[in-house]
Design a protein around this motif. Structure first.
Motif, mmCIF file in Angstrom:
data_model
loop_
_atom_site.group_PDB
_atom_site.id
_atom_site.type_symbol
_atom_site.label_atom_id
_atom_site.label_comp_id
_atom_site.label_asym_id
_atom_site.label_seq_id
_atom_site.Cartn_x
_atom_site.Cartn_y
_atom_site.Cartn_z
ATOM 1 N N UNK A 28 -34.741 -38.701 -49.231
ATOM 2 C CA UNK A 28 -35.002 -39.501 -47.973
ATOM 3 C C UNK A 28 -35.712 -38.762 -46.766
ATOM 4 N N UNK A 29 -35.569 -37.461 -46.679
ATOM 5 C CA UNK A 29 -36.409 -36.899 -45.695
ATOM 6 C C UNK A 29 -37.940 -37.019 -45.906
ATOM 7 N N UNK A 30 -38.375 -36.923 -47.382
ATOM 8 C CA UNK A 30 -39.692 -37.113 -47.568
ATOM 9 C C UNK A 30 -40.171 -38.243 -47.438
ATOM 10 N N UNK A 88 -40.602 -23.981 -54.157
ATOM 11 C CA UNK A 88 -41.773 -23.248 -53.809
ATOM 12 C C UNK A 88 -42.936 -24.172 -53.975
ATOM 13 N N UNK A 89 -42.967 -24.824 -54.849
ATOM 14 C CA UNK A 89 -43.988 -25.736 -55.279
ATOM 15 C C UNK A 89 -43.795 -26.890 -53.972
ATOM 16 N N UNK A 90 -42.733 -27.699 -53.977
ATOM 17 C CA UNK A 90 -42.534 -28.325 -52.741
ATOM 18 C C UNK A 90 -43.196 -27.973 -51.483
ATOM 19 N N UNK A 91 -42.891 -26.660 -50.968
ATOM 20 C CA UNK A 91 -43.438 -26.268 -49.797
ATOM 21 C C UNK A 91 -44.734 -26.086 -49.771
ATOM 22 N N UNK A 92 -45.559 -25.855 -50.663
ATOM 23 C CA UNK A 92 -46.702 -25.571 -50.958
ATOM 24 C C UNK A 92 -47.690 -26.884 -50.973
ATOM 25 N N UNK A 93 -47.104 -27.911 -51.566
ATOM 26 C CA UNK A 93 -47.777 -29.245 -51.632
ATOM 27 C C UNK A 93 -47.536 -30.039 -50.502
ATOM 28 N N UNK A 94 -46.468 -29.516 -49.382
ATOM 29 C CA UNK A 94 -46.495 -30.114 -48.281
ATOM 30 C C UNK A 94 -47.483 -29.595 -47.305
ATOM 31 N N UNK A 95 -47.782 -28.348 -47.536
ATOM 32 C CA UNK A 95 -49.006 -27.755 -46.624
ATOM 33 C C UNK A 95 -50.254 -28.549 -47.097
ATOM 34 N N UNK A 96 -50.357 -28.807 -48.367
ATOM 35 C CA UNK A 96 -51.680 -29.496 -48.862
ATOM 36 C C UNK A 96 -51.807 -30.924 -48.172
ATOM 37 N N UNK A 97 -50.461 -31.472 -48.288
ATOM 38 C CA UNK A 97 -50.613 -32.989 -47.621
ATOM 39 C C UNK A 97 -50.873 -32.904 -45.916
ATOM 40 N N UNK A 174 -43.560 -30.325 -40.856
ATOM 41 C CA UNK A 174 -42.133 -30.465 -40.708
ATOM 42 C C UNK A 174 -41.370 -30.188 -42.126
ATOM 43 N N UNK A 175 -41.909 -31.083 -43.012
ATOM 44 C CA UNK A 175 -41.346 -30.978 -44.190
ATOM 45 C C UNK A 175 -41.562 -29.684 -45.022
ATOM 46 N N UNK A 176 -42.704 -29.070 -44.767
ATOM 47 C CA UNK A 176 -42.848 -27.702 -45.306
ATOM 48 C C UNK A 176 -41.803 -26.639 -44.669
ATOM 49 N N UNK A 177 -41.472 -26.847 -43.440
ATOM 50 C CA UNK A 177 -40.292 -25.933 -42.845
ATOM 51 C C UNK A 177 -39.101 -26.321 -43.473
ATOM 52 N N UNK A 178 -38.826 -27.412 -43.662
ATOM 53 C CA UNK A 178 -37.723 -27.847 -44.100
ATOM 54 C C UNK A 178 -37.438 -27.307 -45.635
ATOM 55 N N UNK A 179 -38.471 -27.435 -46.399
ATOM 56 C CA UNK A 179 -38.443 -26.688 -47.694
ATOM 57 C C UNK A 179 -38.325 -25.372 -47.660
ATOM 58 N N UNK A 180 -38.743 -24.580 -46.874
ATOM 59 C CA UNK A 180 -38.572 -23.305 -46.880
ATOM 60 C C UNK A 180 -37.019 -23.026 -46.120
#
Length: 406
Positions: A28-30, A88-97, A174-180
């Motif tokens: 839901x967040x993503x 870790x994968x979700x965080x990195x891909x959020x940065x790419x997005x 913001x999503x990258x920060x939430x995954x961290x």
């Protein structure tokens, strides 16, 4: 040091429940935080409505296959390490997005984001099955959905507010920060819940083979997935339906979306209270026919020459009814495959997000100015859920008759 999983009453502790709900918020967040930015993404890249919706479809496809992989791996390797790797994968891909230069790169990044985020969703369900049984599993699933339902209330409104100062790219940061933050919470609170002896007996494909051979699991997993398809059809079309069809502003859309989420949370909480008295199966038997009735009502209003804002009423009723089904049907499915709950959760999530990925682009095939495709697909998915419930009831009667025969 990890915190105790169970309290003195033998129920899942509040800290564990909150972190599990945080993990379940991945989807839901993503999606909901990002949905108000659809028109701006379309403008920035010059893409079509269906093209923008593919960024949602890509995420859902990633969630589907990611759950299939991480769920099976967690049966073999334990819950904790795959969970952290997915984060870790979700965080990195959020940065790419956030840095995507084109719609194609954004779609690819969202696919990877779904793959990584899937670990939290699928392993959270498996952990619940590791620690609870029977009606307590259904209660905990519903409670997790209730707590996790805070995301759909906050995310669209926050996403709408963020569109002005930071846009959809800021949402991805913001999503990258939430995954961290998720990684930190898991590291501080969780311990391993899959015992080593259980892992040694499991193979990556053996668990998946076991779940597809269990008819009760298949019926309730499909029921769970078709119910999710109803909600995902509404979610993927909601930005255009509320803003372009009903005429709401971006902030108004966020508020309306939040009101619907309140209905979902309320029904999830009521469902958790009913789990120990009425039971999950009885609740589902009432809720599924209601979901079909409300979906048909949405279709009727969509084709009638009535004020467009009236669509909000049957949509709210449909979304609220979903809350009585999701937690209970998932618990009923996973209870049938407790020995390979990671693979069972994987199959559950795979079916859920495959259905979601299919209906997401279909809900926009009529363009941004109509709610009819959304209403039709919601009705079809709800009808499939009703047929699956009927099949499960017929199977149960046949088994009862066979057991009573001398």
């Amino acid at each position: 040091m990890p915190l105790p999983a169970l309290n003195r009453a033998g129920n899942l502790s509040r800290a564990w429940l909150l972190v599990l709900a945080f993990l379940a918020m991945t989807a839901p967040l993503s999606t909901d935080l990002y949905l108000p930015g659809f028109p701006r993404v379309q403008q920035d890249f010059g893409a079509s409505a269906s093209g923008v919706q593919l960024t949602l479809t890509g995420f859902l496809v990633g969630m589907a296959f990611g759950q299939l992989g991480f769920g099976a791996i967690s049966d073999r390797r334990g819950r904790l390490v795959p969970l952290l790797c997915g984060n870790v994968l979700a965080l990195g891909s959020s940065v790419l997005a956030a840095l995507a230069p084109s719609i194609e790169v954004l779609i690819a990044a969202r696919l990877l984001q779904g793959l990584g985020g899937a670990a939290g969703v699928v392993i959270a369900r498996a952990i619940i099955v590791d620690l609870t049984h029977g009606s307590e599993s259904a209660r905990t699933m519903s409670l997790m959905m209730t707590v996790g339902g805070i995301a759909p209330i906050v995310a669209p409104s926050l996403g709408a507010v963020l569109q002005g100062p930071v846009g959809w790219r800021g949402v991805m940061w913001t999503l990258a920060g939430l995954f961290a933050l998720m990684m930190c919470a898991v590291s501080l609170v969780f311990r391993e819940t899959r015992p080593p002896e259980a892992r040694h007996g499991a193979s990556l494909l053996g668990g998946l083979r076991a779940v597809v051979r269990e008819p009760r699991y298949l019926l309730f997993a499909a029921l769970f997935a078709t119910t999710f398809a109803v909600m995902m059809t509404y979610i993927s079309a909601s930005s255009f339906v509320y803003q372009d069809v009903m005429g709401f502003s971006a902030v108004g859309y966020g508020i309306a979306f939040g009101i619907n989420a309140v209905g979902l949370i309320s029904s999830g909480y009521i469902s958790s209270r009913l789990a120990r008295t009425v039971g999950p199966l009885a609740t589902v038997r009432v809720a599924v026919p209601l979901l079909l009735a409300f979906s048909v009502l949405t279709l009727v209003v969509a084709v009638m020459p009535a004020p467009r804002w009236l669509l909000a009423v049957p949509i709210w009723l449909s979304v609220t009814t979903v809350g009585f089904i999701m937690g209970n049907s998932s618990a009923l499915a996973l209870d049938a495959v407790r020995h390979v709950s990671g693979s069972g959760s994987a199959g559950l999530g795979f079916a859920q997000f495959v259905f979601g990925a299919v209906v997401s682009p279909l809900s926009g095939i009529g363009g941004a100015g109509t709610a009819l495709p959304m209403a039709i697909i919601m009705t079809i998915a709800a009808a499939l859920a009703a047929l699956l419930l009927a099949a499960a009831a017929l199977r149960a009667r046949r088994r009862a008759t066979a057991g009573a025969t001398p």
